[in-house]
Every structure is written in C-alpha cells, then in structure tokens.
Motif scaffolding. Structure first.
Motif, PDB file in Angstrom:
ATOM      1  N   TYR A 130     -16.360  -1.036   3.309  1.00  0.00           N
ATOM      2  CA  TYR A 130     -15.264  -0.311   3.958  1.00  0.00           C
ATOM      3  C   TYR A 130     -13.959  -1.101   3.876  1.00  0.00           C
ATOM      4  O   TYR A 130     -12.885  -0.525   3.716  1.00  0.00           O
ATOM      5  CB  TYR A 130     -15.615  -0.028   5.421  1.00  0.00           C
ATOM      6  N   ARG A 131     -14.055  -2.419   3.996  1.00  0.00           N
ATOM      7  CA  ARG A 131     -12.842  -3.223   3.853  1.00  0.00           C
ATOM      8  C   ARG A 131     -12.291  -3.146   2.429  1.00  0.00           C
ATOM      9  O   ARG A 131     -11.078  -3.098   2.220  1.00  0.00           O
ATOM     10  CB  ARG A 131     -13.149  -4.681   4.195  1.00  0.00           C
ATOM     11  N   PHE A 132     -13.178  -3.149   1.457  1.00  0.00           N
ATOM     12  CA  PHE A 132     -12.736  -3.020   0.067  1.00  0.00           C
ATOM     13  C   PHE A 132     -12.075  -1.674  -0.166  1.00  0.00           C
ATOM     14  O   PHE A 132     -11.033  -1.596  -0.831  1.00  0.00           O
ATOM     15  CB  PHE A 132     -13.930  -3.193  -0.863  1.00  0.00           C
ATOM     16  N   ARG A 133     -12.660  -0.618   0.396  1.00  0.00           N
ATOM     17  CA  ARG A 133     -12.054   0.704   0.238  1.00  0.00           C
ATOM     18  C   ARG A 133     -10.699   0.767   0.914  1.00  0.00           C
ATOM     19  O   ARG A 133      -9.761   1.374   0.396  1.00  0.00           O
ATOM     20  CB  ARG A 133     -12.982   1.771   0.825  1.00  0.00           C
ATOM     21  N   ALA A 134     -10.587   0.140   2.093  1.00  0.00           N
ATOM     22  CA  ALA A 134      -9.297   0.145   2.776  1.00  0.00           C
ATOM     23  C   ALA A 134      -8.272  -0.691   2.020  1.00  0.00           C
ATOM     24  O   ALA A 134      -7.091  -0.344   1.964  1.00  0.00           O
ATOM     25  CB  ALA A 134      -9.457  -0.390   4.200  1.00  0.00           C
ATOM     26  N   GLY A 135      -8.710  -1.807   1.411  1.00  0.00           N
ATOM     27  CA  GLY A 135      -7.786  -2.641   0.664  1.00  0.00           C
ATOM     28  C   GLY A 135      -7.340  -2.026  -0.636  1.00  0.00           C
ATOM     29  O   GLY A 135      -6.233  -2.280  -1.101  1.00  0.00           O
ATOM     30  N   SER A 136      -8.202  -1.189  -1.245  1.00  0.00           N
ATOM     31  CA  SER A 136      -7.850  -0.548  -2.506  1.00  0.00           C
ATOM     32  C   SER A 136      -7.134   0.774  -2.328  1.00  0.00           C
ATOM     33  O   SER A 136      -6.793   1.421  -3.306  1.00  0.00           O
ATOM     34  CB  SER A 136      -9.118  -0.312  -3.346  1.00  0.00           C
ATOM     35  N   ALA A 137      -6.906   1.199  -1.058  1.00  0.00           N
ATOM     36  CA  ALA A 137      -6.199   2.455  -0.820  1.00  0.00           C
ATOM     37  C   ALA A 137      -4.717   2.284  -1.154  1.00  0.00           C
ATOM     38  O   ALA A 137      -4.192   1.172  -1.182  1.00  0.00           O
ATOM     39  CB  ALA A 137      -6.371   2.875   0.644  1.00  0.00           C
ATOM     40  N   PRO A 138      -3.975   3.376  -1.402  1.00  0.00           N
ATOM     41  CA  PRO A 138      -2.533   3.268  -1.668  1.00  0.00           C
ATOM     42  C   PRO A 138      -1.787   2.666  -0.489  1.00  0.00           C
ATOM     43  O   PRO A 138      -2.246   2.691   0.653  1.00  0.00           O
ATOM     44  CB  PRO A 138      -2.109   4.732  -1.919  1.00  0.00           C
TER      45      PRO A 138
END
Length: 335
Positions: free
Chosen positions: A239-247
């Motif tokens: 989830y942190r990776f997804r949040a970090g890779s978001a625009p």
C-alpha cells in the motif's frame, strides 16, 4: 464482449466468507504427537536393523520393476507428481490465482511455509542419516546408514504429502476439504509405492517420508500467527508503494477529499462561495429573434436595466414621483 464478462467475473471476490484458519485443537495435537512417536519408531527400527530392514531387502531383491515391466513407462511419468519443482510450480499457480481472487496472501504464504519446513526437516534428516539407496547397497541385510547417501526419508513421498495436502488444508468448505484429502492421499500413496517399484527407495524410506509430510501438515496451525504477521507487513509495504507511485496531485489531495467527493457521511461540506452566482443564459429557440437584453456580451454581471429606479443610500427606493420617465412610455396625455 464475452471475454470482458469473464474477466469481470474473475475479478469479483467470492460471495461466501472465507473460513478461518484451523486452530491447533486437542485432537490435532494428539495426532501430531502420535505421528511424531511413529517417526521416532521408524528411525529406531532402521538404526537397530530390525524386521523393517529385512523387509526392505526382501522387496528390493524381489525387484518389482522386473515383475511388472508393463507398468514402468506409466510410473516413470506418475512419479513426477512427487518432484518438488513441477508440483510446487503447479500448486503455486493455483494458490496464486486464489490469492488474487480472494485478496489475501495467506494461500501463497502457507505454501511457502510448508515447503520451507519440508526442506529443513527432510533435508536435515537426509544429511544426518546418510543412508544409501537400494541400487548402491554394499552388504545384504545391512541398514546402509551413515554412509554417503541421502534417501532417508523419501523426499518424493514427503513432498507429495505436503504439496497436495496443502490444497486440502486451505480448502474453504468441508466438502472440498474431504475431496482434496482423498486426492492428496492417492497421490502420496501412489508416489511412495512408485519409488519402491522403481527401486530408488527402501520401504522404510517411504514410511518415514509419509510420516514427515504428515507432521508438517499437522504442525501448520502453529505457524498461522507468523503467516498473518508476514501478510500484514507485506500488504503494508504494497500500500505504501502504491501511494508513493500515485500521481503528485493524488498524493497532495487533503484528507477527506475523497470522502467529500463521494458524498460519504461525516465528510465536511463544501463552503459556499461568496461571489454572486452568474445566471445561465436561456437557450435560443430556432426561428426566434435573439433578445439583445439577454444575449449581449457576457461580462460576468447582469446588465443594469435603464428603467430600474436607483436605490437610495439608506436602502429604500425613491418615491414614485421621483422616478424618471421610461424611454419606452408613450409621450402625451392618456386618453
């Protein structure tokens, strides 16, 4: 299209709730310690060169692969069901699909835990005993222990028990668990008997392989808390990776913006703007001349009508007598 419908169906989570992992009940503990006692008895019987070792030699000298040679071609392929590489890839693919559909990592993590325990326990026993196989036996009637071999217990047999038994362990319904238990038992018994038929293992190797795999399956509930912690940790990283890779615009969105846009209860209401609202212009109808009062250049403010009486500083309008004459009124006395 049909394919879109199929993929949409596959992405849905199962309607029935997932069953919780089985706990370490009293019956399961009793089975575990009984199986552990059987494991120790088999090892002791081989170390003391008892009747079990004599049975090993009788079956080996009987040479089943020469008694029934017509089965050799089929059993050469059937024994692959006990090899760790092909079976692990096949079962991992199935459990990976289940993990994706059910949105959980427990099936894959449980499989990885069982294979790790299998490698540690069976590998340590193989290296510790150093038993030679039937094709490399040195002396008739000997237990062939503590030499250069690595076949005690049978790795094919233990792997068949664990790899196919994990499907029954992870089944979500009692009916599926019973059916998969039968399938796992057939594969495990068949693979063990096939290794004896081919002549790659002693009978005692197969017995200890069945026992080793069953011990791992019975001990898995003790590792469920560890599996749950690892799953929570991995999902947190994801989830942190997804949040970090978001625009950047999504990452800088203030808290509650998503709830406010979705209209969720408890979300702050948007503050009304203090700027005066601009009235929308009426749509022109075909065949009707445009009204210059409403279709003038859009400046963001309503045009002031010339025949409107101005407002006095106090807020009240002027009296009727003070109003100016409208330009559109007819000039002259009324009739």
């Amino acid at each position: 299209m049909r394919t879109d419908r199929i993929f949409a169906r596959l992405e849905q989570e199962p309607a029935r709730p997932l069953t919780p992992p089985p706990g370490m009940s009293g019956t399961r503990k009793a089975l575990f310690f009984a199986t552990l006692g059987l494991y120790a008895a088999i090892v002791a019987a081989v170390l003391t060169t008892s009747q079990l070792v004599r049975l090993d030699w009788r079956v080996m000298l009987f040479r089943p692969y020469k008694q029934w040679p017509e089965l050799h071609a089929f059993l050469d392929y059937f024994v692959v069901l006990g090899q760790r590489g092909p079976t692990a890839v096949l079962v991992a693919a199935w459990l990976g699909w289940r993990s994706w559909r059910q949105r959980t990592l427990r099936p894959l993590l449980t499989l990885g835990t069982s294979l790790l325990l299998l490698n540690l326990t069976v590998g340590a026993a193989k290296l510790g005993t150093g038993r030679e196989g039937p094709h490399y036996a040195n002396r008739v009637g000997a237990n062939e222990m503590f030499l250069t071999g690595d076949i005690f217990p049978s790795g094919h047999t233990a792997n068949a028990v664990v790899t196919w038994g994990i499907l029954a362990y992870l089944a979500t319904t009692p009916r599926a668990r019973r059916r998969l238990s039968v399938v796992a038992a057939v594969f495990a018994l068949g693979v063990g008997a096939t290794t004896v038929y081919i002549g790659t293992h002693w009978v005692s190797d197969v017995l200890l392989g069945w026992t080793s795999g069953l011990l791992i399956l019975l001990a898995l509930p003790w590792f469920e808390p560890l599996v749950a912690r690892v799953e929570a940790r991995l999902l947190g990283y994801w989830y942190r990776f997804r949040a970090g890779s978001a625009p950047l615009s999504v990452r800088l969105r203030p808290a509650g913006a998503g709830a406010e846009a979705a209209g969720l209860p408890g979300s702050p209401r948007p503050v009304a703007s203090r700027e005066p609202a601009v009235a929308s212009r009426p749509a022109e109808r075909p065949g009707r001349p445009a009204d210059p009062r409403h279709h003038g250049p859009h400046t963001g403010r309503h045009p002031v009508r010339p025949d409107r009486a101005p407002v006095a500083p106090g807020g009240a309008r002027r009296s009727y007598g003070e109003r100016t004459v409208s330009r559109t009124a007819p000039i002259g006395p009324r009739k």
